[in-house]
Write a protein that holds these residues in place. Structure first.
Motif, PDB file in Angstrom:
ATOM      1  N   GLU A 307     -43.365  59.388  55.969  1.00 21.97           N
ATOM      2  CA  GLU A 307     -43.025  59.277  54.545  1.00 21.97           C
ATOM      3  C   GLU A 307     -43.479  60.517  53.770  1.00 21.97           C
ATOM      4  O   GLU A 307     -42.786  60.983  52.868  1.00 21.97           O
ATOM      5  CB  GLU A 307     -43.678  58.018  53.963  1.00 21.97           C
ATOM      6  N   ILE A 308     -44.646  61.050  54.138  1.00 21.80           N
ATOM      7  CA  ILE A 308     -45.176  62.212  53.428  1.00 21.80           C
ATOM      8  C   ILE A 308     -44.283  63.442  53.599  1.00 21.80           C
ATOM      9  O   ILE A 308     -43.998  64.152  52.641  1.00 21.80           O
ATOM     10  CB  ILE A 308     -46.613  62.520  53.895  1.00 21.80           C
ATOM     11  N   ILE A 309     -43.812  63.708  54.834  1.00 23.18           N
ATOM     12  CA  ILE A 309     -43.001  64.913  55.032  1.00 23.18           C
ATOM     13  C   ILE A 309     -41.611  64.776  54.408  1.00 23.18           C
ATOM     14  O   ILE A 309     -40.894  65.762  54.257  1.00 23.18           O
ATOM     15  CB  ILE A 309     -42.870  65.286  56.525  1.00 23.18           C
ATOM     16  N   ALA A 310     -41.247  63.530  54.024  1.00 23.61           N
ATOM     17  CA  ALA A 310     -39.959  63.320  53.359  1.00 23.61           C
ATOM     18  C   ALA A 310     -40.057  63.551  51.847  1.00 23.61           C
ATOM     19  O   ALA A 310     -39.028  63.628  51.163  1.00 23.61           O
ATOM     20  CB  ALA A 310     -39.453  61.906  53.626  1.00 23.61           C
ATOM     21  N   LEU A 311     -41.287  63.700  51.348  1.00 22.67           N
ATOM     22  CA  LEU A 311     -41.475  63.923  49.913  1.00 22.67           C
ATOM     23  C   LEU A 311     -41.081  65.347  49.524  1.00 22.67           C
ATOM     24  O   LEU A 311     -41.118  66.261  50.354  1.00 22.67           O
ATOM     25  CB  LEU A 311     -42.952  63.705  49.541  1.00 22.67           C
ATOM     26  N   PRO A 312     -40.727  65.558  48.270  1.00 22.02           N
ATOM     27  CA  PRO A 312     -40.477  66.921  47.783  1.00 22.02           C
ATOM     28  C   PRO A 312     -41.740  67.765  47.967  1.00 22.02           C
ATOM     29  O   PRO A 312     -42.861  67.244  47.869  1.00 22.02           O
ATOM     30  CB  PRO A 312     -40.161  66.713  46.303  1.00 22.02           C
ATOM     31  N   ILE A 313     -41.566  69.041  48.229  1.00 23.77           N
ATOM     32  CA  ILE A 313     -42.697  69.916  48.542  1.00 23.77           C
ATOM     33  C   ILE A 313     -43.744  69.922  47.431  1.00 23.77           C
ATOM     34  O   ILE A 313     -44.947  69.997  47.691  1.00 23.77           O
ATOM     35  CB  ILE A 313     -42.205  71.361  48.828  1.00 23.77           C
ATOM     36  N   LYS A 314     -43.321  69.795  46.183  1.00 23.36           N
ATOM     37  CA  LYS A 314     -44.257  69.794  45.060  1.00 23.36           C
ATOM     38  C   LYS A 314     -45.212  68.607  45.152  1.00 23.36           C
ATOM     39  O   LYS A 314     -46.425  68.746  44.926  1.00 23.36           O
ATOM     40  CB  LYS A 314     -43.490  69.758  43.731  1.00 23.36           C
TER      41      LYS A 314
END
Length: 350
Positions: A307-314
């Motif tokens: 889930e974390i790596i799917a978040l926007p980079i910001k």
């Protein structure tokens, strides 16, 4: 005068993939006094960079520890140069068991306090009072005999994918943890014969001296480690007593010794011995993952990391800053990474 890599990781990997020649992966180490480690390091970098060598090499006042990839056409020049250095003359070389030529993509030579981060106080014991060196056949023939204790001197993630028959494989993260655990666990059995082994032999040099310092009487070590054992046993046509894969600290992460898979995927429990690092760089957990789970978890160790790596980079940067401001690296490992690994390993075992 170039003394460091100047290209990016991506550029270096592209160059490696584009090479049309073959490479050979070797490793070697030696405890020897080096007067000026930084100067020694800089001279090696110039020479080995000129020969297009890749690898990870540690230099210290106590010696050298090297794992390298060398173009086949430059091997003669490399060994000629090696023998021209007094501290490195007649160096015993260990050749990789399985070698795709892609073990390293850049040349890294670092000066460190020690050539192995063992966490031991060398002034507290005689580091030269090492155990008896056994060749592959001697070590092989001693395994399984009465009153003989075989100990894997590597970390848990190394022994999990491969180890010798009858070996005791402590579930530890560091060499310091293991050596202290061994001394304590076998305090009442110091009169027995101990066989120590590791990847290339270097950790057993310190381990055997430490055990002898603590009163262990019959301490033996596999000369050249698992790498040398695999080569020598194959040459004489004897069935290996090492089962599974030998973990190595390069891009390959392992080389199969007897083609047997003894480990399991940490996520689904199916037979697998492929190590990978979690795709979430703020976790980067080293664990075992099969192809199916790699696809399902998007190369991550848990749903949380997926889930974390799917978040926007910001948002990922904000989470990273918040977490790293609160915890040190050692706390992050103890409180999050290590428990997570234990959890998924237990889950895989069913």
């Amino acid at each position: 005068m170039q003394l460091y890599n100047k290209l990016s990781k991506e550029e270096l990997k592209e160059q490696l993939e584009a090479e049309t020649f073959k490479r050979k992966t070797i490793s070697f180490y030696r405890y020897v006094q080096i007067g000026e480690p930084q100067e020694f390091r800089d001279n090696l970098f110039q020479t080995w960079n000129h020969l297009n060598c890749k690898g990870r090499i540690y230099i210290a006042k106590e010696g050298i520890n090297a794992q390298m990839s060398i173009p086949e056409q430059n091997l003669d020049a490399f060994f000629l140069q090696l023998n021209n250095i007094a501290e490195l003359k007649d160096m015993p070389i260990k050749w990789a068991v399985e070698d795709n030529g892609k073990s390293f993509y850049k040349l890294i030579i670092k000066v460190r306090p020690k050539i192995v981060a063992d966490g031991l106080d060398d002034s507290a014991f005689d580091v030269t009072n090492v155990g008896k060196h056994l060749n592959a056949l001697e070590f092989h023939n001693q395994i399984g005999k009465e009153d003989t204790i075989v100990i894997d001197m590597r970390n848990h993630y190394e022994s999990e994918v491969g180890h010798f028959e009858h070996a005791i494989c402590p579930d530890v993260d560091t060499f310091r943890e293991e050596i202290e655990m061994v001394v304590k666990a076998f305090d009442q059995e110091k009169d027995k014969k101990f066989l120590l082994y590791c990847t290339g032999g270097i950790r057993c040099e310190k381990a055997s001296a430490y055990l002898r310092h603590h009163g262990f009487e019959d301490v033996n070590q596999l000369h050249g480690g698992i790498i040398a054992y695999a080569q020598e046993i194959k040459q004489v046509g004897i069935e290996s007593k090492f089962r599974g894969k030998n973990f190595v600290f390069d891009e390959r992460l392992g080389e199969s010794i007897n083609k047997e898979v003894i480990a399991k995927c940490h996520q689904c429990g199916k037979p697998c011995d492929t190590h990978t690092n979690c795709a979430n760089d703020d976790c980067h957990l080293l664990f075992i993952q099969c192809d199916e789970c790699r696809e399902h978890y998007n190369a991550c160790c848990t749903d949380e990391c997926k889930e974390i790596i799917a978040l926007p980079i910001k948002e990922r940067i904000q989470l990273r800053s918040k977490f790293h401001d609160k915890y040190s690296k050692s706390q992050i490992y103890r409180q999050r990474i290590r428990p997570k690994l234990q959890e998924i390993r237990i889950k895989a075992k069913g």
